[in-house]
Motif scaffolding. Structure first.
Motif, PDB file in Angstrom:
ATOM      1  N   SER A  37       0.863  -1.194   0.000  1.00 28.80           N
ATOM      2  CA  SER A  37       0.000   0.000   0.000  1.00 28.80           C
ATOM      3  C   SER A  37       0.895   1.239   0.000  1.00 28.80           C
ATOM      4  O   SER A  37       1.103   1.895   1.024  1.00 28.80           O
ATOM      5  N   ASP A  38       1.431   1.546  -1.162  1.00 26.33           N
ATOM      6  CA  ASP A  38       2.454   2.585  -1.257  1.00 26.33           C
ATOM      7  C   ASP A  38       1.927   3.991  -0.989  1.00 26.33           C
ATOM      8  O   ASP A  38       2.649   4.838  -0.452  1.00 26.33           O
ATOM      9  N   LYS A  39       0.684   4.269  -1.374  1.00 24.51           N
ATOM     10  CA  LYS A  39       0.143   5.610  -1.108  1.00 24.51           C
ATOM     11  C   LYS A  39      -0.006   5.841   0.390  1.00 24.51           C
ATOM     12  O   LYS A  39       0.321   6.922   0.901  1.00 24.51           O
ATOM     13  N   VAL A  40      -0.476   4.819   1.081  1.00 27.51           N
ATOM     14  CA  VAL A  40      -0.611   4.930   2.537  1.00 27.51           C
ATOM     15  C   VAL A  40       0.764   5.022   3.190  1.00 27.51           C
ATOM     16  O   VAL A  40       0.965   5.816   4.122  1.00 27.51           O
ATOM     17  N   ALA A  41       1.718   4.231   2.717  1.00 25.78           N
ATOM     18  CA  ALA A  41       3.072   4.280   3.268  1.00 25.78           C
ATOM     19  C   ALA A  41       3.658   5.677   3.135  1.00 25.78           C
ATOM     20  O   ALA A  41       4.268   6.209   4.071  1.00 25.78           O
ATOM     21  N   ALA A  42       3.471   6.291   1.975  1.00 29.13           N
ATOM     22  CA  ALA A  42       3.984   7.646   1.751  1.00 29.13           C
ATOM     23  C   ALA A  42       3.322   8.636   2.705  1.00 29.13           C
ATOM     24  O   ALA A  42       3.981   9.536   3.250  1.00 29.13           O
ATOM     25  N   LEU A  43       2.022   8.463   2.907  1.00 26.19           N
ATOM     26  CA  LEU A  43       1.294   9.333   3.837  1.00 26.19           C
ATOM     27  C   LEU A  43       1.834   9.178   5.251  1.00 26.19           C
ATOM     28  O   LEU A  43       2.077  10.173   5.949  1.00 26.19           O
ATOM     29  N   LEU A  44       2.040   7.956   5.684  1.00 31.74           N
ATOM     30  CA  LEU A  44       2.558   7.706   7.029  1.00 31.74           C
ATOM     31  C   LEU A  44       3.975   8.259   7.185  1.00 31.74           C
ATOM     32  O   LEU A  44       4.328   8.801   8.233  1.00 31.74           O
ATOM     33  N   LEU A  45       4.759   8.133   6.141  1.00 33.95           N
ATOM     34  CA  LEU A  45       6.146   8.613   6.203  1.00 33.95           C
ATOM     35  C   LEU A  45       6.219  10.137   6.235  1.00 33.95           C
ATOM     36  O   LEU A  45       7.217  10.701   6.674  1.00 33.95           O
ATOM     37  N   ASP A  46       5.177  10.789   5.776  1.00 29.44           N
ATOM     38  CA  ASP A  46       5.121  12.254   5.858  1.00 29.44           C
ATOM     39  C   ASP A  46       4.714  12.733   7.251  1.00 29.44           C
ATOM     40  O   ASP A  46       4.809  13.931   7.549  1.00 29.44           O
ATOM     41  N   ASN A  47       4.259  11.813   8.079  1.00 31.49           N
ATOM     42  CA  ASN A  47       3.854  12.159   9.451  1.00 31.49           C
ATOM     43  C   ASN A  47       5.081  12.084  10.364  1.00 31.49           C
ATOM     44  O   ASN A  47       5.698  11.020  10.493  1.00 31.49           O
ATOM     45  N   PRO A  48       5.461  13.194  10.996  1.00 33.86           N
ATOM     46  CA  PRO A  48       6.674  13.195  11.828  1.00 33.86           C
ATOM     47  C   PRO A  48       6.600  12.261  13.033  1.00 33.86           C
ATOM     48  O   PRO A  48       7.635  11.924  13.612  1.00 33.86           O
ATOM     49  N   LYS A  49       5.402  11.810  13.390  1.00 29.58           N
ATOM     50  CA  LYS A  49       5.260  10.915  14.538  1.00 29.58           C
ATOM     51  C   LYS A  49       5.485   9.441  14.182  1.00 29.58           C
ATOM     52  O   LYS A  49       5.678   8.611  15.063  1.00 29.58           O
ATOM     53  N   THR A  50       5.493   9.134  12.899  1.00 29.42           N
ATOM     54  CA  THR A  50       5.619   7.740  12.482  1.00 29.42           C
ATOM     55  C   THR A  50       7.020   7.206  12.785  1.00 29.42           C
ATOM     56  O   THR A  50       8.023   7.835  12.447  1.00 29.42           O
ATOM     57  N   LYS A  51       7.071   6.038  13.401  1.00 32.57           N
ATOM     58  CA  LYS A  51       8.346   5.385  13.711  1.00 32.57           C
ATOM     59  C   LYS A  51       8.737   4.519  12.514  1.00 32.57           C
ATOM     60  O   LYS A  51       8.184   3.456  12.284  1.00 32.57           O
ATOM     61  N   ILE A  52       9.720   4.994  11.780  1.00 25.26           N
ATOM     62  CA  ILE A  52      10.034   4.391  10.489  1.00 25.26           C
ATOM     63  C   ILE A  52      10.612   2.990  10.608  1.00 25.26           C
ATOM     64  O   ILE A  52      10.451   2.151   9.723  1.00 25.26           O
ATOM     65  N   ASP A  53      11.297   2.706  11.725  1.00 21.85           N
ATOM     66  CA  ASP A  53      11.916   1.392  11.899  1.00 21.85           C
ATOM     67  C   ASP A  53      11.133   0.497  12.859  1.00 21.85           C
ATOM     68  O   ASP A  53      11.657  -0.502  13.357  1.00 21.85           O
ATOM     69  N   ALA A  54       9.865   0.828  13.107  1.00 22.04           N
ATOM     70  CA  ALA A  54       9.026   0.008  13.981  1.00 22.04           C
ATOM     71  C   ALA A  54       8.944  -1.413  13.431  1.00 22.04           C
ATOM     72  O   ALA A  54       8.918  -1.617  12.211  1.00 22.04           O
ATOM     73  N   GLU A  55       8.916  -2.395  14.330  1.00 19.64           N
ATOM     74  CA  GLU A  55       8.923  -3.802  13.921  1.00 19.64           C
ATOM     75  C   GLU A  55       7.645  -4.522  14.354  1.00 19.64           C
ATOM     76  O   GLU A  55       7.005  -4.130  15.332  1.00 19.64           O
ATOM     77  N   ASP A  56       7.310  -5.570  13.616  1.00 16.51           N
ATOM     78  CA  ASP A  56       6.200  -6.420  14.030  1.00 16.51           C
ATOM     79  C   ASP A  56       6.717  -7.457  15.031  1.00 16.51           C
ATOM     80  O   ASP A  56       7.878  -7.409  15.443  1.00 16.51           O
ATOM     81  N   ARG A  57       5.883  -8.403  15.407  1.00 20.81           N
ATOM     82  CA  ARG A  57       6.276  -9.372  16.427  1.00 20.81           C
ATOM     83  C   ARG A  57       7.386 -10.301  15.963  1.00 20.81           C
ATOM     84  O   ARG A  57       8.070 -10.917  16.778  1.00 20.81           O
ATOM     85  N   ALA A  58       7.576 -10.404  14.658  1.00 23.43           N
ATOM     86  CA  ALA A  58       8.625 -11.259  14.108  1.00 23.43           C
ATOM     87  C   ALA A  58       9.936 -10.494  13.910  1.00 23.43           C
ATOM     88  O   ALA A  58      10.920 -11.065  13.430  1.00 23.43           O
ATOM     89  N   GLY A  59       9.946  -9.211  14.285  1.00 20.26           N
ATOM     90  CA  GLY A  59      11.162  -8.408  14.124  1.00 20.26           C
ATOM     91  C   GLY A  59      11.340  -7.842  12.738  1.00 20.26           C
ATOM     92  O   GLY A  59      12.432  -7.384  12.375  1.00 20.26           O
ATOM     93  N   GLU A  60      10.268  -7.847  11.942  1.00 23.87           N
ATOM     94  CA  GLU A  60      10.342  -7.312  10.583  1.00 23.87           C
ATOM     95  C   GLU A  60       9.887  -5.862  10.562  1.00 23.87           C
ATOM     96  O   GLU A  60       8.891  -5.512  11.204  1.00 23.87           O
ATOM     97  N   ASN A  61      10.605  -5.040   9.798  1.00 24.11           N
ATOM     98  CA  ASN A  61      10.193  -3.643   9.653  1.00 24.11           C
ATOM     99  C   ASN A  61       9.767  -3.372   8.212  1.00 24.11           C
ATOM    100  O   ASN A  61       9.805  -4.261   7.350  1.00 24.11           O
ATOM    101  N   ALA A  62       9.357  -2.166   7.956  1.00 23.75           N
ATOM    102  CA  ALA A  62       8.820  -1.821   6.631  1.00 23.75           C
ATOM    103  C   ALA A  62       9.855  -1.994   5.525  1.00 23.75           C
ATOM    104  O   ALA A  62       9.537  -2.490   4.436  1.00 23.75           O
ATOM    105  N   LEU A  63      11.105  -1.609   5.779  1.00 21.90           N
ATOM    106  CA  LEU A  63      12.130  -1.722   4.746  1.00 21.90           C
ATOM    107  C   LEU A  63      12.387  -3.187   4.397  1.00 21.90           C
ATOM    108  O   LEU A  63      12.581  -3.528   3.226  1.00 21.90           O
ATOM    109  N   MET A  64      12.389  -4.056   5.388  1.00 23.83           N
ATOM    110  CA  MET A  64      12.599  -5.477   5.135  1.00 23.83           C
ATOM    111  C   MET A  64      11.497  -6.047   4.241  1.00 23.83           C
ATOM    112  O   MET A  64      11.765  -6.771   3.276  1.00 23.83           O
ATOM    113  N   LEU A  65      10.253  -5.707   4.548  1.00 17.62           N
ATOM    114  CA  LEU A  65       9.138  -6.254   3.779  1.00 17.62           C
ATOM    115  C   LEU A  65       9.054  -5.651   2.383  1.00 17.62           C
ATOM    116  O   LEU A  65       8.691  -6.334   1.424  1.00 17.62           O
TER     117      LEU A  65
END
Length: 253
Positions: free
Chosen positions: A94-122
């Motif tokens: 969902s690239d449009k949503v990802a771009a929107l979230l990345l424009d939000n200064p509160k978004t944690k860009i390296d946040a991980e899921d329970r498996a330790g995966e982050n957005a860049l990995m996926l």
């Protein structure tokens, strides 16, 4: 005189009294735990809003996400499986949503899921080159402890992304928790073009994981014909020694 039967009036009075007692206990409990009655009352609405927000993320509905975030919802909210919204967006492409979230200064860009995966990995796993570029531009970490974006790009043979990550100083011999390198992941998936890219960038063909397997062993174990042929030829060329015989760059466990 009230036309309602006496029993109905008594029952109504009791019900009203019970409702007031329940309301009073809720308020008292809220005060004890430091939560306002207003917050307590809004909890079901908040849950419903999170459900709506997660759905918008999955369907790449950036307008819906913007609307939900505009009501005060956290851009780092988690879905029921514990996925941060940005990770979920990367997983669903969902690239449009990802771009929107990345424009939000509160978004944690390296946040991980329970498996330790982050957005860049996926994004690297999915071959989503545009999102990988955007994440890196926004400051996502190319290198991390354990499994890395380069491992994920190599696993699916995403050469363009692997090349991009290496250009941003991705550790070519990064080690997963069990000592697996990106080259081993490329060999496992029979992605010889990716393996060649990694080798040409200095990957150690002789590196072994914790149970003593090297990249060629991975290729044989997973019956990867192109990788078996290519890695065997590469090892023969070097007399059984990689072009980079030094210990692999670590920086990861």
């Amino acid at each position: 005189m009230n036309s309602k039967p006496l029993l109905s009036i008594v029952s109504s009075a009791r019900a009203t009294g019970t409702a007031r007692a329940i309301a009073a206990r809720r308020v008292a409990a809220a005060l004890v735990f430091g939560v306002s009655a207003a917050v307590l009352a809004s909890a079901p609405v908040q849950a419903a809003s999170i459900t709506s927000l997660v759905k918008s993320v999955k369907f790449d509905d950036d307008k819906g996400v913007a609307s939900d975030l505009g009501t005060g919802l956290d851009p780092n909210a988690l879905d029921e499986q514990g996925n941060p919204l940005l990770v979920l967006a990367a997983r669903e492409k969902s690239d449009k949503v990802a771009a929107l979230l990345l424009d939000n200064p509160k978004t944690k860009i390296d946040a991980e899921d329970r498996a330790g995966e982050n957005a860049l990995m996926l994004a690297a796993l999915n071959g989503d080159l545009d999102l990988v570029k955007l994440l890196i531009t926004k400051g996502a970490q190319v290198n991390k402890t354990g499994w890395t974006p380069l491992h994920y790009a190599a696993a699916n043979g995403n050469d363009d992304i692997a090349k991009l990550l290496l250009g941003y100083s991705a550790q070519v011999d990064a080690l997963s928790p069990n000592g697996t390198t990106p080259l081993m992941m490329a060999a496992r998936g029979d992605h010889m073009s990716t393996a060649k890219l990694l080798l040409d960038s200095g990957a150690n063909i002789n590196a072994k994981n914790q149970i003593g397997l090297n990249a060629l062993d991975f290729a044989k174990q997973y019956k990867a014909p192109d990788a078996i042929k290519g890695l065997s030829a590469r090892m023969a060329q070097s007399g059984g020694q990689s072009d980079n015989a030094a210990a692999p760059q670590n920086g990861a466990k």
